[in-house]
Every structure is written in structure tokens, then in C-alpha cells.
Design a protein around this motif. Structure first.
Motif, PDB file in Angstrom:
ATOM      1  N   LEU A 120     116.069  71.646 -69.745  1.00  0.00           N
ATOM      2  CA  LEU A 120     114.605  71.697 -69.756  1.00  0.00           C
ATOM      3  C   LEU A 120     113.978  70.357 -70.146  1.00  0.00           C
ATOM      4  N   ALA A 121     114.482  69.747 -71.216  1.00  0.00           N
ATOM      5  CA  ALA A 121     113.777  68.597 -71.782  1.00  0.00           C
ATOM      6  C   ALA A 121     114.160  67.266 -71.121  1.00  0.00           C
ATOM      7  N   PHE A 122     115.406  67.133 -70.644  1.00  0.00           N
ATOM      8  CA  PHE A 122     115.819  65.844 -70.087  1.00  0.00           C
ATOM      9  C   PHE A 122     115.009  65.448 -68.839  1.00  0.00           C
ATOM     10  N   PRO A 123     114.838  66.357 -67.862  1.00  0.00           N
ATOM     11  CA  PRO A 123     114.033  65.972 -66.690  1.00  0.00           C
ATOM     12  C   PRO A 123     112.610  65.590 -67.070  1.00  0.00           C
ATOM     13  N   ILE A 124     112.045  66.298 -68.030  1.00  0.00           N
ATOM     14  CA  ILE A 124     110.673  65.979 -68.436  1.00  0.00           C
ATOM     15  C   ILE A 124     110.628  64.603 -69.089  1.00  0.00           C
ATOM     16  N   ALA A 125     111.626  64.318 -69.928  1.00  0.00           N
ATOM     17  CA  ALA A 125     111.655  63.024 -70.608  1.00  0.00           C
ATOM     18  C   ALA A 125     111.795  61.876 -69.603  1.00  0.00           C
ATOM     19  N   VAL A 126     112.701  62.041 -68.649  1.00  0.00           N
ATOM     20  CA  VAL A 126     113.042  60.923 -67.773  1.00  0.00           C
ATOM     21  C   VAL A 126     112.065  60.781 -66.612  1.00  0.00           C
ATOM     22  N   TRP A 127     111.689  61.881 -65.988  1.00  0.00           N
ATOM     23  CA  TRP A 127     110.881  61.775 -64.762  1.00  0.00           C
ATOM     24  C   TRP A 127     109.387  62.005 -64.984  1.00  0.00           C
ATOM     25  N   VAL A 128     109.038  62.842 -65.978  1.00  0.00           N
ATOM     26  CA  VAL A 128     107.607  63.087 -66.200  1.00  0.00           C
ATOM     27  C   VAL A 128     107.039  62.051 -67.165  1.00  0.00           C
ATOM     28  N   LEU A 129     107.706  61.886 -68.305  1.00  0.00           N
ATOM     29  CA  LEU A 129     107.159  60.977 -69.323  1.00  0.00           C
ATOM     30  C   LEU A 129     107.713  59.555 -69.183  1.00  0.00           C
ATOM     31  N   ARG A 130     108.622  59.338 -68.228  1.00  0.00           N
ATOM     32  CA  ARG A 130     109.188  58.013 -67.949  1.00  0.00           C
ATOM     33  C   ARG A 130     109.744  57.354 -69.214  1.00  0.00           C
ATOM     34  N   MET A 131     110.446  58.130 -70.036  1.00  0.00           N
ATOM     35  CA  MET A 131     111.008  57.553 -71.259  1.00  0.00           C
ATOM     36  C   MET A 131     112.335  56.877 -70.968  1.00  0.00           C
ATOM     37  N   GLY A 132     112.733  55.971 -71.867  1.00  0.00           N
ATOM     38  CA  GLY A 132     113.986  55.233 -71.711  1.00  0.00           C
ATOM     39  C   GLY A 132     115.139  55.942 -72.386  1.00  0.00           C
ATOM     40  N   VAL A 165     116.750  60.898 -81.423  1.00  0.00           N
ATOM     41  CA  VAL A 165     117.251  62.046 -82.195  1.00  0.00           C
ATOM     42  C   VAL A 165     116.444  62.212 -83.485  1.00  0.00           C
ATOM     43  N   MET A 166     116.055  61.096 -84.120  1.00  0.00           N
ATOM     44  CA  MET A 166     115.292  61.213 -85.373  1.00  0.00           C
ATOM     45  C   MET A 166     113.878  61.755 -85.120  1.00  0.00           C
ATOM     46  N   GLY A 167     113.294  61.339 -84.015  1.00  0.00           N
ATOM     47  CA  GLY A 167     111.962  61.845 -83.684  1.00  0.00           C
ATOM     48  C   GLY A 167     111.969  63.354 -83.508  1.00  0.00           C
ATOM     49  N   VAL A 168     112.940  63.861 -82.749  1.00  0.00           N
ATOM     50  CA  VAL A 168     113.011  65.305 -82.527  1.00  0.00           C
ATOM     51  C   VAL A 168     113.388  66.023 -83.829  1.00  0.00           C
ATOM     52  N   TYR A 169     114.252  65.395 -84.617  1.00  0.00           N
ATOM     53  CA  TYR A 169     114.618  65.988 -85.908  1.00  0.00           C
ATOM     54  C   TYR A 169     113.382  66.182 -86.785  1.00  0.00           C
ATOM     55  N   VAL A 170     112.573  65.138 -86.884  1.00  0.00           N
ATOM     56  CA  VAL A 170     111.412  65.221 -87.774  1.00  0.00           C
ATOM     57  C   VAL A 170     110.372  66.214 -87.234  1.00  0.00           C
ATOM     58  N   VAL A 171     110.131  66.169 -85.938  1.00  0.00           N
ATOM     59  CA  VAL A 171     109.185  67.139 -85.369  1.00  0.00           C
ATOM     60  C   VAL A 171     109.720  68.564 -85.566  1.00  0.00           C
TER      61      VAL A 171
ATOM     62  N   TRP B 135     103.417  60.546 -79.182  1.00  0.00           N
ATOM     63  CA  TRP B 135     103.211  61.863 -78.598  1.00  0.00           C
ATOM     64  C   TRP B 135     104.309  62.259 -77.630  1.00  0.00           C
ATOM     65  N   LYS B 136     104.943  61.257 -76.965  1.00  0.00           N
ATOM     66  CA  LYS B 136     105.966  61.621 -75.973  1.00  0.00           C
ATOM     67  C   LYS B 136     107.135  62.353 -76.623  1.00  0.00           C
ATOM     68  N   LEU B 137     107.654  61.789 -77.732  1.00  0.00           N
ATOM     69  CA  LEU B 137     108.786  62.446 -78.393  1.00  0.00           C
ATOM     70  C   LEU B 137     108.367  63.783 -78.982  1.00  0.00           C
ATOM     71  N   ALA B 138     107.120  63.891 -79.427  1.00  0.00           N
ATOM     72  CA  ALA B 138     106.656  65.171 -79.966  1.00  0.00           C
ATOM     73  C   ALA B 138     106.644  66.239 -78.871  1.00  0.00           C
ATOM     74  N   VAL B 139     106.184  65.849 -77.678  1.00  0.00           N
ATOM     75  CA  VAL B 139     106.193  66.790 -76.550  1.00  0.00           C
ATOM     76  C   VAL B 139     107.629  67.184 -76.219  1.00  0.00           C
ATOM     77  N   ILE B 140     108.517  66.161 -76.167  1.00  0.00           N
ATOM     78  CA  ILE B 140     109.920  66.433 -75.847  1.00  0.00           C
ATOM     79  C   ILE B 140     110.536  67.375 -76.876  1.00  0.00           C
ATOM     80  N   ALA B 141     110.183  67.188 -78.149  1.00  0.00           N
ATOM     81  CA  ALA B 141     110.746  68.049 -79.192  1.00  0.00           C
ATOM     82  C   ALA B 141     110.409  69.513 -78.926  1.00  0.00           C
ATOM     83  N   VAL B 142     109.198  69.781 -78.491  1.00  0.00           N
ATOM     84  CA  VAL B 142     108.817  71.164 -78.191  1.00  0.00           C
ATOM     85  C   VAL B 142     109.677  71.710 -77.051  1.00  0.00           C
TER      86      VAL B 142
END
Lengths: 274, 164
Positions: A120-132, A165-171, B135-142
Motif C-alpha cells: 500500500l505505502a511503497f507505490p504512494i511514496a515512490v510514484w505519488v509523493l515522488r520520495m527518494g 524509518v524514524m519518521g514513521v516510527y515517531v508518527v 507532511w510526506k512521511l506523515a502521510v506515508i506513516a498513515v
């Protein structure tokens, strides 16, 4: 005697927790209806929220009562404080052991569902939010402590993967209980998936997220409460046992491969840990 | 947490040593808070709630001792889980006795002190990371949390449909 004196020195912390917990419990369970569904608000959510509001790192004024010393002492107590809850879960799993054996295949196979983070999250990260490369650390797991250890070991926490990983951990730490309560209570009232399946999915390897998830489910479906607790507890125990290996040997190599296909020009870093 | 000398007996350097006495002490404090919450959450009498908390305390203490001294390593929460199961599976003679003591305890109220400690434990570093995360990582976390939950729930649902 040192053992007792150390505890007395932390009276501010324990008193604050006692007051917060009693206030949270007195507020009790509240719900907001949303069409057919409902979102449940549980005492554990208020306890966390009040705790954050009394935390000097969040509210500077709180420092008059809770100091950095109390904040540091609170951290190891999280694990101790979840122990009676885990024990109670164990005593609910025991009597249901026959049901669990019946549900065994589902219980074992749903552990693979923890790869849903990637799906669920990988496609959104890479293709929607264009994250590295943050995408890799962020999406290979639910980012609890064992998964942080995996990323720290392979990339170092100062790398982009470490930031992920730290960002998702904290959120997850700050909002995980709320997110799980919302998901579980909505899915329970929508009646799409088997409540036993929803219960098994609650065991994600985090005590507080499981508490919130099972709490919301069993309040929504009170007649199934014991089954829900037993399934969730058994699944959580399985995740404690399998989660780290799934992350290390399956999820992380898979995400690395996916990333190398998605971004051939920006290969996965292989440098030694910082 | 301070190390305690009494917990240094029986040195096993290969594993992280749990300081038992401070853990036992903290569990007493947490159980007292938990007892008060049970009186709010349930219809149990103060004595019955005390018995229930004492029963859970014994399981936790046993789990900590096993995590400290057992010949192979499992995290203490895993030992506590296993002891809780072993105390209540139907084919042991003591299951009804244990259930009689702990059955009425409300599990949700037990989780409340833990989250209060967690809220108070949020560190300066974590606040910094949360502010920097963006906000990007926060969205991804959800989506990460939703992904693990939906992934497991959908697979479990399918398997239950096939095996039922």
C-alpha cells in the motif's frame, strides 16, 4: 533500600500517571457516529494525549512539574506498564486455545499480511509523493523498535533510509493508537471482513497499537470480545516471534529490489552504517 | 533505571540483564494504579480487583524471572504472554482457579497507565524528528499502518473463508 528510594525520587512521574490514568478512565469510552460506522475514543487515547500535553518537551510550561528527569525515567516504564496487560491477554488466549488451533492457518498466513505496508505505502511514496530512498526505510515495516534496529544496522540512522524509518516510527508513536482505533472501529461496523480476521490483524507487534485496536473492536462487537482478544493476542505473540525475520529477510530485500526497478538511476545505498 | 546488586547473581554475559528488583517495584506501583482503574472500569469489589491484579502481577514477575534466567532468550513480554497462556489452557488442573481470579479484570483499563507513561516519555529528539519529518512521511506513516492492518485482515479473511 536503594530500590525504594529511587522510586520515591520519581514521585512526580508516578503521581502524574496515576492522576492522568484516573481522569482518562473516568471520561470513559465515547463514540462518534459516521453513517453506518462509528469511531470510538478510548481512555488509553486520552491518557496518551494528556501525557503529551503535560510533557515539558511539548508544552514548555509543564516543566514546572514534569522535568527532563521524569521524561527520561518514563521511557523504560512504558514496557513495564504494558506487562499486566500482556499477562491478561495471555489468560484470554489460554481458554481459547482450541479456537486458535482451528483458526491456525489464517493466524499463521496473516503474518504475511504485514507486507501490506509495502503493497500500500511503497507505490504512494515512490510514484505519488515522488520520495527518494526514504521510501525504503519508511515502508518496509510498521517501523517499531526491531525494524529500526534493522535499518540502523544496514544503512545507519543518518541515511535517507534511517530518516524514513524514524519518521514513521515517531508518527506511529504519536498517532498509532488513534489510527488503529479509527481503522478497527470503522471496519468493525462496516461488516466487510470477518471480525476474527480484523482481530488477528490487530497483532502488529506493538502493545499499545494492539490495545487500541482490540479495544475498539471489542467495544464495537461486545458479544465477541473474548474471541477478539484471544485472536489479537495470539497474532501479536506471533509477530513478536516472526516480525523481525520477515522484515530482515523478506520485506527489506523486496523493497530494495522494487526501488531499484522504480528508480534505476538512484540506486540503493550500500555504504557502511554511520 | 539503576542497576541492582541483587539482580547480578548468576551472570550470563551473552544476554541483556534485566534488573529484577526495580522491575518488581515498578510493577507494584503500576498495579496499584491499575487496581484503582479497575474499580472505575468494572463492578469488581476492591478485594476481588486486588486479587486480580495480584494474579497478573505473579504472571508478570514469573515472566521477568524467565526472561532473566531461562536457558534461551525471549523478550519478557513474550514470556509473560506464554505464562498467561500456560496458566489458563483447559488441560491444566489450575486453569479454573487462575481464571476465577483474573477473568473479571478489564483489559482495556490495564492499558491506560502505559499510554500515560508513553505520553510523558516523548523526548526532545522525538519532537524534533516529528517537526522535521514533513507532511510526506506523515502521510506515508498513515498508509504504512493501514497497509499492515488491511494486509493481515484481508489474508486472514480469505483463509478463514477457504478453511471454514
Amino acid at each position: 533500600m536503594h530500590v525504594l528510594i529511587d522510586a520515591v525520587k520519581l514521585w512526580r512521574l508516578h503521581l502524574a500517571v496515576a492522576v492522568i490514568a484516573i481522569v482518562a478512565q473516568l471520561i470513559g469510552i465515547r463514540q462518534i457516529s459516521l453513517g453506518n460506522g462509528a469511531i470510538l475514543f478510548l481512555p488509553l487515547l486520552y491518557a496518551f494525549l494528556i501525557g503529551v500535553l503535560l510533557n515539558p518537551n511539548v508544552m514548555a510550561k509543564a516543566a514546572v512539574f514534569i522535568r527532563q528527569r521524569e521524561v527520561r525515567a518514563a521511557s523504560p516504564l512504558i514496557v513495564v506498564a504494558i506487562m499486566p496487560f500482556i499477562a491478561k491477554f495471555g489468560t484470554t488466549i489460554g481458554p481459547a486455545v482450541e479456537d486458535l488451533v482451528d483458526a491456525g492457518p489464517a493466524l499463521l498466513l496473516q503474518e504475511i499480511g504485514n507486507l501490506g505496508t509495502v503493497a500500500l505505502a511503497f507505490p504512494i511514496a515512490v510514484w505519488v509523493l515522488r520520495m527518494g530512498r526514504e521510501s525504503i526505510g519508511a515502508t518496509f515495516s510498521v517501523a517499531r523498535e526491531p525494524n529500526i534496529a534493522i535499518i540502523a544496522d544496514r544503512y545507519g540512522l543518518k541515511s535517507p533510509e534511517g530518516t524514513g524509518v524514524m519518521g514513521v516510527y515517531v508518527v506511529g508513536t504519536l498517532f498509532g493508537t488513534l489510527i488503529f482505533a479509527v481503522m478497527a472501529s470503522m471496519l468493525a461496523t462496516f461488516d466487510l471482513l470477518d471480525p476474527q480476521a480484523l482481530a488477528m490483524a490487530c497483532g502488529v507487534g506493538s502493545g499499545s497499537m494492539m490495545a487500541s485496536c482490540t479495544g475498539a473492536l471489542s467495544e464495537a462487537l461486545p458479544e465477541m470480545s473474548d474471541t477478539i482478544v484471544a485472536m489479537a493476542g495470539a497474532s501479536n505473540l506471533l509477530t513478536y516471534a516472526t516480525g523481525m525475520y520477515l522484515g530482515l529477510f523478506v520485506a527489506l530485500p523486496f523493497v530494495e529490489w522494487l526501488y531499484s526497478k522504480a528508480r534505476p538511476a538512484n540506486p540503493v545505498s550500500k555504504e557502511a552504517p554511520a | 533505571m539503576s542497576a541492582d546488586n541483587a539482580a547480578e547473581i548468576g551472570v550470563r554475559p551473552a544476554r541483556e540483564k534485566i534488573a529484577l528488583l526495580p522491575h518488581f517495584r515498578d510493577l507494584v506501583l503500576i498495579s496499584v494504579i491499575g487496581w484503582a482503574l479497575q474499580l472505575i472500569a468494572t463492578d469488581m469489589s476492591p478485594i476481588a480487583a486486588l486479587g486480580g491484579m495480584a494474579g497478573l502481577y505473579a504472571i508478570c514477575a514469573g515472566g521477568l524471572v524467565l526472561a532473566r534466567f531461562a536457558p534461551f532468550y525471549l523478550p519478557s513480554v513474550a514470556w509473560i504472554s506464554l505464562l498467561g497462556i500456560a496458566a489458563t489452557v483447559p488441560f491444566v488442573p489450575w486453569d479454573q482457579a487462575v481464571l476465577g481470579v483474573v477473568e473479571e479484570i478489564d483489559f482495556l483499563a490495564l492499558s491506560v497507565p502505559c499510554l500515560a507513561y508513553a505520553g510523558l516519555a516523548v523526548s526532545r529528539d522525538e519532537v524534533t524528528i516529528a517537526k522535521r519529518t514533513g507532511w510526506k512521511l506523515a502521510v506515508i506513516a498513515v498508509f504504512v499502518l493501514a497497509g499492515t492492518y488491511l494486509g493481515s485482515a484481508v489474508i486472514a479473511d480469505l483463509v478463514l473463508r477457504i478453511t471454514d
